[in-house]
Every structure is written in structure tokens, then in C-alpha cells.
Design an enzyme around this catalytic site. Structure first.
Site, short mmCIF file in Angstrom:
data_model
loop_
_atom_site.label_atom_id
_atom_site.label_comp_id
_atom_site.label_asym_id
_atom_site.label_seq_id
_atom_site.Cartn_x
_atom_site.Cartn_y
_atom_site.Cartn_z
N SER A 60 119.44 95.60 55.54
CA SER A 60 119.30 96.12 56.90
C SER A 60 119.82 97.55 56.95
CB SER A 60 120.08 95.26 57.88
OG SER A 60 121.46 95.49 57.68
N LYS A 61 119.50 98.19 58.07
CA LYS A 61 119.88 99.59 58.27
C LYS A 61 121.40 99.78 58.19
CE LYS A 61 116.08 101.24 61.01
NZ LYS A 61 115.54 100.92 62.28
N ARG A 62 122.12 98.70 58.44
CA ARG A 62 123.58 98.79 58.44
C ARG A 62 124.10 99.19 57.05
NH1 ARG A 62 127.24 94.71 59.07
NH2 ARG A 62 125.66 93.17 58.57
N PHE A 63 123.41 98.78 56.00
CA PHE A 63 123.92 99.03 54.65
C PHE A 63 123.32 100.27 54.02
CE2 PHE A 63 125.29 94.71 55.04
CZ PHE A 63 126.54 94.81 54.47
N ALA A 64 122.08 100.50 54.32
CA ALA A 64 121.43 101.62 53.64
C ALA A 64 120.23 102.04 54.47
CB ALA A 64 120.97 101.17 52.26
#
Ligand code: GLU
Length: 472
Positions: free
Chosen positions: A243-247
Site C-alpha cells: 500500500s501507499k503507506r509503505f512505498a
């Protein structure tokens, strides 16, 4: 002797232009492309834009741009499903005329109700088949449905995952078109894969459940079956779906952040595939040579951003300066002080960046001396006037240099004996602060070389003034 001609390998990437080109789609594209290149086959690009509400031109442009940037050239013409509606209509009619498809009048509300009742009864939700034998006329229809053969076990052999079986009675009669002019995903894919002579369908694991539907449709239309290979999911380090949270998830973001395309290619190649050796750095030719679908794993592939950063730093070190400068100009646009970007600065920066977007941050002091507190010039408890004397001695050495010989090797050779005599810390520390205005920076000889004699002198003079003010 005549050689038996093997069927041509033809694969495709079929992105939907409903969002920015995702890193997972880039991985699917790469694996298809590598498989095609390894086998002397063809790589087809098909834009799946049948969902007109969600499809946008800017996303299509982003797909094309990202594929070009990654160097994944497609073969032949670019296909768009929106331009192929007549072809789908032709095959829809064949299914309708042969009684293998029918018009269905069930409304969304009815279907919702049916679904919740099935779920409440512990059943797998699927269409009940209510309109199957009702001969609904087209003008009353909501959708066109395919008569899924009942109680059939569909078996296919996935190149990565081995044998997979599905029971068609759990699938039910799927919708294949809204009307003759609007085919839906599973149907359009089957028609296109046939028309485009796709030999291997290589796509994400999230499409496994579509495969038996597509196989059933192929059989109804007497199309040959493609071979399937479903790629493992890409996972975040916490093993959830990436997800966008990680990368960053879009290729365009990686580009903007100063990742080199060959680093990203190398990295995504290793998201689920590994070579026979434990080599980590692969150029594109190595990848083409070594890539085999049989070496793709089933288990989810964890996205490790540190690894990408490391790979990128290796590729940056080995890139030529002209190209680095061009990419920097692309990233920073008018913020990049072009007149100050020379080979010396790029050489010095190359070892210090994981990604090119760090360039301005690590080099800001080269472009403009930041304002720094005078106390920063002081080494331990050495008095300001002693620090001043040391800097003056360094300045004294400058007169031995012609501007063109102002290089780090010679500077080090001349200045180190001074530092040894005066005390290394109390000479080199203030010199570095004077030049950079920072407590952390590259070594002073490297900075001197990049700044050049004139600017270096100017900065040391500023430091001397600050020290004088400190002295009161
Ligand atoms: N259009 C589908 C997607 O964007 C791909 C379909 C396929 O590969 O069969 O995921």
C-alpha cells in the site's frame, strides 16, 4: 528434413487506464516482456478501457510513458478495447444465437437481495440463473449472461502454481456484457486473447478466479486455451498487500524521486523471481537470458525499499554524468542551478545518494552558504583566535595554487602538513564548517575542489569575520 515450427510465443499486458501505472503492473509487464524476449516472442499492449466511467486519457498516457521510461517496448500496434466493440458484438451474437448466452432482466436490487440471502444461508454468492430460460427480450435486459456449464470441474495447469481446479457450479452465470455494444471484462479478454493469438497469459494472482470463467468462455466459442501463469502478490514488509503507506505505488512517483529505470527494472525483476545464482545486479540482457517462468515463486514477494535504494545507489554510481545531469534537470526543473552543476559536483554526489531527488538536499550548501552560528566553528575548547590563526594558515596555502590546479589531491597534500602542525581537529573542523556551514558534510578537500579557489576564499573570510566577532 523439415523442422517442426513451434507456435509463436505471444504475450500481452492489459492495463486498465483507471489509475496511475502501478508498480505491480510494471512487474507484470516486465515478466511478460522478459518471457517474450527470452523466447523470441511478441509482447502486445492492450489498453482495457471498457469501463468508460473510470477510464481516463491521462492514465493511458501515464501507462505509455511509464512503459517507455522502463524500456519495455511493445510490439506492433497499440490496442484499445474501446476501439474493438464490433468484434465483441460479433462474438456476443454467436453465443446468443447458439443459446450459450441470454438476456437477463434482474435489477441491481434483486441481485443484491439474492446475494445477501445466499450469504446468510452460508452459500457462495452467485447469480441464481433466474432468467436463464425466460427468453427475456433485449429491450428488457439489464445484462447479457453466459450460461455457465453446470457441475463441471475446470482444471488448468498454471506454470507457476501447478494444477488448479474450479467447480463451475460455484461460479454461476456470469454477466459478459451490458448490451451488444458494451462487453464486460471477462468476455472482452477472452475475445482479445484469441484474436491477438495470445499463447501465454501472465498476470497477477488476483486474476486466478477469473481464469475458469475465461476458460469456460473459450470453450463455448471453440477457442484454443492459452497457458496461464499467475504471479505472486507484492506485499508490504508487514505482509499485507503493498500500500501507499509503505512505498510509492506508481511508476511515475519512482521516476520523480530519482530512481533510475534500470534500477527499478532490476528490483522488480526480483519481486518473485530469482536466478539460479545468488547474483543481485542484473542488466536487462542478463535478465532476458536468465528469465524463466518456472523460477517464479508462488509465495508473496515482499517489497523491500532498502534493497531498491541500495540497487539504485549502485546504478547511480555507474551512470555517466551527462545523463545524471539530465535527470536532475527533469526532477528539479528550474530549481536546479544548472551553472553550478559540474562534473566535480556530480562525482562527489554520486557516492552519497540513494536516489537523485536527494541531490539538492545534500548539496544545498554548495549553491549557497547557509547562515550558521559562529560557535559551530569552534573545535572543543580551543579559543576563537587560535581557530582563526589556523584558518589563516590554510588560506596562506592557497597562494601556491593556480585556480586550475585547485584539486582535492593537491590540496590535501599541501594542507595536511599544516593541520598536523596546528592540530588536525582544530584546523580541519573549522575549515569544513567555514566551507559548508554545516556540522556534517563531505571532507573539506572535496568541498574545496568543488567550490573552487575564489568561492572557498570568500567563505573562509566569512568564517574569519565570525570568529573575530566571537572574540569581541
Ligand atoms: N485489465 C486487467 C487489469 O488491469 C488485466 C487483465 C488480464 O491481464 O487478464 O488488471
Amino acid at each position: 528434413m523439415t523442422e517442426k515450427k513451434l507456435p509463436e510465443i505471444r504475450v500481452r499486458i492489459a492495463p486498465s487506464p483507471t489509475g496511475f501505472f502501478h508498480i505491480g503492473t510494471a512487474r507484470t509487464a516486465l515478466f511478460n516482456w522478459l518471457f517474450a524476449k527470452h523466447n523470441n516472442g511478441k509482447f502486445i499492449l492492450r489498453i482495457e478501457d471498457t469501463d468508460i466511467e473510470r477510464s481516463e486519457k491521462k492514465y493511458e498516457e501515464d501507462i505509455l510513458e511509464s512503459l517507455k521510461w522502463l524500456g519495455l517496448k511493445w510490439d506492433g500496434e497499440l490496442y484499445r478495447q474501446s476501439e474493438r466493440l464490433d468484434i465483441y458484438e460479433k462474438y456476443l451474437k454467436i453465443l446468443l444465437d447458439s443459446g450459450k448466452a441470454y438476456y437477463c432482466a434482474c435489477t441491481k436490487e434483486e441481485l443484491e437481495k439474492e446475494k445477501s440471502e445466499m450469504q446468510a444461508g452460508g452459500q457462495v454468492p452467485r447469480y441464481s440463473g433466474k432468467c436463464r430460460d425466460l427468453n427475456i427480450p433485449p429491450e428488457k435486459a439489464q445484462v447479457i449472461r453466459f450460461k455457465m456449464p453446470k457441475n463441471l470441474i475446470i482444471k488448468f495447469s498454471d506454470i507457476i502454481r501447478g494444477e488448479i481446479t474450479f467447480d463451475t457450479s460455484l461460479i454461476g452465470d456470469i454477466a459478459i456484457a451490458k448490451n451488444l455494444k458494451t462487453a464486460l471484462y471477462n468476455f472482452a479478454v477472452v475475445v482479445d486473447d484469441y484474436e491477438m493469438k495470445i499463447s501465454h497469459v501472465i498476470r497477477g494472482e488476483d486474476h486466478i478466479a477469473n481464469t475458469p470463467k475465461q476458460i469456460a468462455l473459450q470453450e463455448a466459442l471453440a477457442f484454443p486455451r492459452s497457458q496461464y501463469a499467475h504471479l505472486p502478490l507484492i506485499l508490504s514488509p508487514d505482509r499485507a498487500k503493498l500500500s501507499k503507506r509503505f512505498a510509492a505505488v506508481s511508476v511515475a512517483d519512482y521516476r520523480k524521486n530519482g530512481y533510475l529505470p534500470e534500477a527499478l527494472i532490476n528490483f522488480i525483476a526480483l519481486l518473485g523471481w530469482h536466478s539460479k545464482t545468488d547474483k543481485e545486479i542484473f542488466n536487462i540482457d542478463d535478465l532476458i537470458k536468465e528469465f524463466e517462468l518456472e523460477r517464479v515463486q508462488k509465495a508473496g514477494a515482499v517489497f523491500n525499499i532498502e534493497k531498491l535504494n541500495w540497487l539504485n545507489s549502485q546504478y547511480i554510481k555507474n551512470s555517466d554524468n551527462k545523463r545524471i545531469k539530465e535527470i536532475l534537470a527533469d526532477i528539479f526543473e528550474e530549481k536546479l542551478p544548472l551553472d553550478k552543476i559540474n562534473d566535480k559536483l556530480i562525482n562527489l554526489s554520486k557516492d552519497r545518494m540513494n536516489k537523485l531527488s536527494e541531490f539538492m538536499g545534500i548539496n544545498d550548501f554548495f549553491f549557497e552558504l547557509p547562515d550558521y552560528p559562529s560557535e559551530l566553528l569552534i573545535w572543543k575548547d580551543i579559543p576563537a583566535n587560535k581557530i582563526s590563526d589556523n584558518l589563516k594558515s590554510v588560506l596562506g596555502e592557497f597562494k601556491n595554487f593556480e585556480p586550475e590546479n585547485f584539486n582535492k589531491t593537491d590540496l590535501e597534500r599541501m594542507i595536511m602538513p599544516v593541520a598536523d602542525k596546528k592540530g588536525r581537529g582544530e584546523t580541519l573542523w573549522p575549515l569544513r564548517v567555514a566551507l559548508s556551514g554545516k556540522d556534517k558534510s563531505p571532507n573539506p578537500f572535496e568541498i574545496l575542489e568543488v567550490l573552487g579557489e575564489k568561492e572557498s576564499m570568500k567563505r573562509i573570510e566569512i568564517a574569519l569575520k565570525k570568529l573575530k566577532d566571537l572574540n569581541g
